[in-house]
Every structure is written in structure tokens, then in C-alpha cells.
Enzyme design. Sequence first.
Site, mmCIF file in Angstrom:
data_model
loop_
_atom_site.group_PDB
_atom_site.id
_atom_site.type_symbol
_atom_site.label_atom_id
_atom_site.label_comp_id
_atom_site.label_asym_id
_atom_site.label_seq_id
_atom_site.Cartn_x
_atom_site.Cartn_y
_atom_site.Cartn_z
ATOM 1 N N ARG A 10 35.103 38.350 38.535
ATOM 2 C CA ARG A 10 36.259 38.877 37.808
ATOM 3 C C ARG A 10 36.108 38.923 36.298
ATOM 4 O O ARG A 10 36.899 39.572 35.632
ATOM 5 C CB ARG A 10 37.484 37.986 38.070
ATOM 6 N N CYS B 281 50.711 38.663 60.350
ATOM 7 C CA CYS B 281 51.457 37.494 60.839
ATOM 8 C C CYS B 281 51.149 36.226 60.052
ATOM 9 O O CYS B 281 51.791 35.204 60.254
ATOM 10 C CB CYS B 281 51.188 37.262 62.333
ATOM 11 N N CYS C 199 48.087 38.973 66.764
ATOM 12 C CA CYS C 199 49.016 40.104 66.634
ATOM 13 C C CYS C 199 48.311 41.449 66.468
ATOM 14 O O CYS C 199 48.978 42.479 66.354
ATOM 15 C CB CYS C 199 49.976 39.869 65.454
ATOM 16 N N HIS D 6 42.928 31.284 43.199
ATOM 17 C CA HIS D 6 42.536 32.591 43.727
ATOM 18 C C HIS D 6 42.153 32.520 45.210
ATOM 19 O O HIS D 6 41.531 33.436 45.735
ATOM 20 C CB HIS D 6 41.374 33.183 42.917
ATOM 21 N N ILE E 69 27.006 23.686 31.528
ATOM 22 C CA ILE E 69 27.974 22.805 32.180
ATOM 23 C C ILE E 69 27.274 21.694 32.972
ATOM 24 O O ILE E 69 27.698 20.542 32.953
ATOM 25 C CB ILE E 69 28.891 23.650 33.097
ATOM 26 N N CYS F 75 45.586 36.583 58.335
ATOM 27 C CA CYS F 75 46.080 37.846 58.898
ATOM 28 C C CYS F 75 47.134 38.416 57.953
ATOM 29 O O CYS F 75 48.072 37.718 57.560
ATOM 30 C CB CYS F 75 46.687 37.620 60.277
ATOM 31 N N ALA G 277 34.443 30.781 36.555
ATOM 32 C CA ALA G 277 33.187 31.300 37.096
ATOM 33 C C ALA G 277 31.944 30.613 36.518
ATOM 34 O O ALA G 277 30.924 30.496 37.203
ATOM 35 C CB ALA G 277 33.104 32.801 36.852
ATOM 36 N N THR H 28 28.324 30.132 38.436
ATOM 37 C CA THR H 28 27.134 30.927 38.142
ATOM 38 C C THR H 28 25.910 30.013 38.003
ATOM 39 O O THR H 28 24.801 30.411 38.326
ATOM 40 C CB THR H 28 27.299 31.789 36.872
HETATM 41 ZN ZN ZN Z 1 48.165 38.344 62.997
#
Ligand code: ZN
Length: 253
Positions: A36, A134, A159, A123, A240, A131, A24, A28
Site C-alpha cells: 500500500r 454471511c 451460503c 487491515h 528495524i 464470506c 510495511a 519488507t
Molecule cells: Zn457465506
Amino acid sequence: MSRQIDLVRDWVAKSTRIVALTGAGISTESGVPDFRGPQGVWTTNPKAEKLSNIHYYMSDPEVRRLAWRQRLEHPAWRALPNDGHLALAALERDGKLHALITQNIDGLHQKAGNSSDKVIEVHGTVHQYVCMICGARGAMMDVLDRVRAGEDDPPCRDCGGILKSATISFGQQLVPEVIERAMRAADEADLLLAIGSTLQVYPVAGVVPRAKAGAARIVIINAQPTSFDRIADAVIQQRIGEVLPAIVGLPPI
Ligand SMILES: [Zn+2]
């Protein structure tokens, strides 16, 4: 510039199979909140956590309607990659990046120029939907257009099943093949850069000891101490967006 950064820049120059693991902290700096982490949106707000809990999501249409409204406003749509993301894209252009394992779901690494086949999203991603019945997948923007047009809980067009962002919610299993790919990359690394992660979430944090066992040098760049600082060859606690351009040898901006 600190001696630590000079040292790591030298390691980067000599490495050919660099693996980056991002959390994260890199997002940020682009204005995407931490969801999380220990101070994260989900961790400190149980109501927000409920929205991202798979059991509530599957059983409560009201939770899904709220979740879709929030997805319309997700910070990832507007966020821009920062100098840290751009430095990792430069590593790939230089042919040095073996893999980029990320805990982030915002797609900022791809936006910065990293290719999708280098990025391992443990993640998942908010840029796709899935879905739950399906398994159909596609572009999140297509479903968000339906939400904007008035569908408050749009069903799967194949579906009729429940749709969700293709992220790993609380209560949902990680995808074993994705984790296995991350671990294999760690085994093959000659330098591991662990960036903006507290390295507390397993199994992903296990990338660090795996890379160490595979004889990679370990560099940890994070604002706070992590539990792996003691096995690291270098620990850098600075922003960073400043550190990464310096260690990959990009000119200061
Ligand atoms: Zn579906």
C-alpha cells in the site's frame, strides 16, 4: 551504538505500557513486499490494485480467479519473522507490551511469538477467509486447498457466497471496533514505538497524536522521514532488525 538508541533503550526499560505500531517496513525486511505504501505494489501497478479493489472483486469472476491464484503464492506463507519481530515478542514476554497495532496482514507478529490478543490487525489478515455474504470465517489454508484441488473461485460452503481473504481491500471500510481498540490502546500507552510506517494512512496514523496527547513518549523508527517526526521524542532512521533488538536490550546476534 548511537546515543539515540541508548536513550530509547532507557525509556523502554522504564515503561510498562508500550504500544507498538508497525507498518510495511518491518515486513519488507522479511521479504514481504510493501503493497500500500508510496512505492507499494498496488500504488505503482494499477492492474495489481484492481485485483485488490473490492468493487472489481465482487463484480468480476475473472478478478476473483486471478486473486485466488495470487493468494496461493502469497509471500506471507513462506516469510519468517526477522529480529525486529522477535524483539517485539520479547517485549511481550517481559510484560511490557500493552498492544501491538499493525497495518500488516502477513501474521508475522504471531509467528514471532506475540499472542493474538495483543495484536490489533487494522487491515485484517491473509491467514483467514471471510464470506462476503454471511460473514463466515475460517482458516485461509482450507480454502487454498480447494483452489489447489481445482476450484478456481471457491464459494462459501454455508451460503454459496463470495469468499475473500479477511483483509481490508481498497474501497472497503475499516472495522470501527478494531480502530477504536487501537485508539484506546494509544490513550493508555506510556511509550509509543511507530515502526516501519510512513504514517500517512488515516485513521491509523492518528494513533501517534492520540498517544502524544495521552502523555506517551513517541519514538519513530522508519527509513524515511514521517509527518510526525516533529512531535517525536526520538527519530531513528536505521534498519528495524538492528534497532529493535538494541532498544529492547536483546544481545546482538
Ligand atoms: Zn457465506
